[in-house]
Design an enzyme around this catalytic site. Structure first.
Site, PDB file in Angstrom:
ATOM      1  N   GLU A  39      -1.066   1.297   7.924  1.00  0.00           N
ATOM      2  CA  GLU A  39      -0.333   0.135   7.432  1.00  0.00           C
ATOM      3  C   GLU A  39       0.725   0.558   6.418  1.00  0.00           C
ATOM      4  O   GLU A  39       1.831   0.010   6.398  1.00  0.00           O
ATOM      5  CB  GLU A  39      -1.300  -0.866   6.798  1.00  0.00           C
ATOM      6  CG  GLU A  39      -0.632  -2.120   6.276  1.00  0.00           C
ATOM      7  CD  GLU A  39      -1.579  -3.065   5.565  1.00  0.00           C
ATOM      8  OE1 GLU A  39      -1.107  -4.119   5.082  1.00  0.00           O
ATOM      9  OE2 GLU A  39      -2.791  -2.760   5.481  1.00  0.00           O
TER      10      GLU A  39
ATOM     11  N   GLU B 214       2.016 -10.966   7.009  1.00  0.00           N
ATOM     12  CA  GLU B 214       1.182 -10.085   7.819  1.00  0.00           C
ATOM     13  C   GLU B 214       1.828 -10.071   9.202  1.00  0.00           C
ATOM     14  O   GLU B 214       1.750 -11.041   9.951  1.00  0.00           O
ATOM     15  CB  GLU B 214      -0.249 -10.610   7.895  1.00  0.00           C
ATOM     16  CG  GLU B 214      -0.966 -10.712   6.562  1.00  0.00           C
ATOM     17  CD  GLU B 214      -1.525  -9.371   6.079  1.00  0.00           C
ATOM     18  OE1 GLU B 214      -1.330  -8.350   6.775  1.00  0.00           O
ATOM     19  OE2 GLU B 214      -2.158  -9.359   4.998  1.00  0.00           O
TER      20      GLU B 214
ATOM     21  N   HIS C 191       0.805  -1.221   0.000  1.00  0.00           N
ATOM     22  CA  HIS C 191       0.000   0.000   0.000  1.00  0.00           C
ATOM     23  C   HIS C 191       0.845   1.282   0.000  1.00  0.00           C
ATOM     24  O   HIS C 191       1.640   1.521   0.906  1.00  0.00           O
ATOM     25  CB  HIS C 191      -0.980   0.021   1.185  1.00  0.00           C
ATOM     26  CG  HIS C 191      -1.691  -1.278   1.385  1.00  0.00           C
ATOM     27  ND1 HIS C 191      -2.631  -1.735   0.490  1.00  0.00           N
ATOM     28  CD2 HIS C 191      -1.576  -2.213   2.351  1.00  0.00           C
ATOM     29  CE1 HIS C 191      -3.069  -2.910   0.913  1.00  0.00           C
ATOM     30  NE2 HIS C 191      -2.446  -3.225   2.033  1.00  0.00           N
TER      31      HIS C 191
END
Length: 313
Positions: free
Chosen positions: A140, A277, A103
């Site tokens: 994030e 993650e 992202h």
């Protein structure tokens, strides 16, 4: 031996020549022995609390890599050259690693572009998303870019050529299909996509996402399934050890490994690739770790060690 004082001068008995000789010899030897003992203590002393103490100090310095949360990415790692080993400097010479920070920080300002659909081989999917945040608003995108910078520093110190899919140097993206192409065209010996999850509170821990065997449309992962699993297993082991955190308690059945066939970044890859993650940003306990610079350094260290082990066979 008692000491009366400088004004006390009792009668002195006659001494034999032998006694006088012994007195002179002892006067010469005792200071030397005392100096030798002091030098020995200064340089380390006995094996049980001398050299071990010095080694422990060095180990403690390396173990504290990361400093406080405001440290620049990789700054503390650079203070401890051995912190990024196994292998040492030059161990990854000739190897190419692509780090994919999940992202772009500016995605939120380009919703139309990131919502456009791209082909991921099996179907079409949105170009990208904004990612998640902690309850306090730490994104994030900021997390993944910081870990990516720290990871790059560690890997470059070992001689690897490191490329990032984005470095907040473009208005949005890249889209998930382009992220895969960057790794393929590098060509990378390993690709790691860094993320943090946005699950429900109480769901904690890390997990590594592996590519499933996909052979459909423009996707064919069959050649990378085995090496990607090896890469993922090594990263999971080293990440757990480095960060002292546990595998996810909500996916992966406690293994820290999850196989997926719906991620374009994996489906379109032709080189070994995994996602990690690192924790759940929506859980307050995990968020406390993810927002710590010292912990992010440990996260980068664990990922780095897994990559190094994979590339060195």
């Amino acid at each position: 031996m008692s000491y009366v004082g400088p004004d006390f001068d009792p009668p002195r008995p006659r001494r034999s020549p032998l006694r006088r000789t012994l007195t002179v010899v002892l006067a010469a030897l005792v200071p030397g022995a005392l100096l030798g003992w002091l030098a020995f203590e200064t340089l380390g002393g006995a094996d049980d609390d001398g050299p071990g103490r010095a080694a422990g100090a060095t180990s403690s310095t390396a173990g504290s890599a990361g400093g406080d949360p405001d440290d620049k990415p990789g700054a503390s790692a650079s203070q401890s050259p051995t912190a990024s080993a196994p292998g040492g400097a030059g161990a990854l010479a000739g190897k190419v690693v692509v780090i994919d920070p999940g992202h772009n920080p500016a995605n939120f300002a380009h919703t139309a572009e990131i919502n456009s659909k791209v082909d991921i081989g099996t179907h079409k999917k949105e170009c990208d998303t904004t990612g998640t945040t902690t309850n306090s608003g730490y994104t994030e995108a900021a997390f993944t870019l910081d870990v990516a910078h720290r990871l790059r520093t560690l890997l470059e110190r070992q001689g690897a050529t490191v490329k990032l899919t984005q470095d907040a140097d473009r208005p949005y993206g890249p889209c998930i299909d382009e992220r895969a192409r960057i790794g393929n065209s590098a060509p990378a010996d390993a690709v790691v996509s860094v993320h943090a999850d946005g699950a429900a509170s109480g769901q904690r821990g890390f997990h590594v996402i592996l590519p499933g065997a996909v052979h459909e449309g423009g996707a064919d992962t069959r050649a990378i399934v085995a090496p990607s699993r090896e890469l993922g297993e090594l990263i999971a082991d080293d990440f757990a050890e480095s960060t002292d955190t546990s595998p996810s308690n909500y996916v992966g059945d406690g293994t820290g490994l999850v196989t997926r066939e719906d991620l374009g970044g994996l489906n379109l890859s032709t080189v070994p690739k995994v996602f990690i993650e690192c924790g759940n940003m929506r859980d307050s306990k995990d968020a406390a770790l993810l927002t710590s610079g010292a912990w992010r350094q440990k996260a980068a260290q664990g990922i780095s060690e897994g990559i190094v082990s994979f590339l060195r066979g």
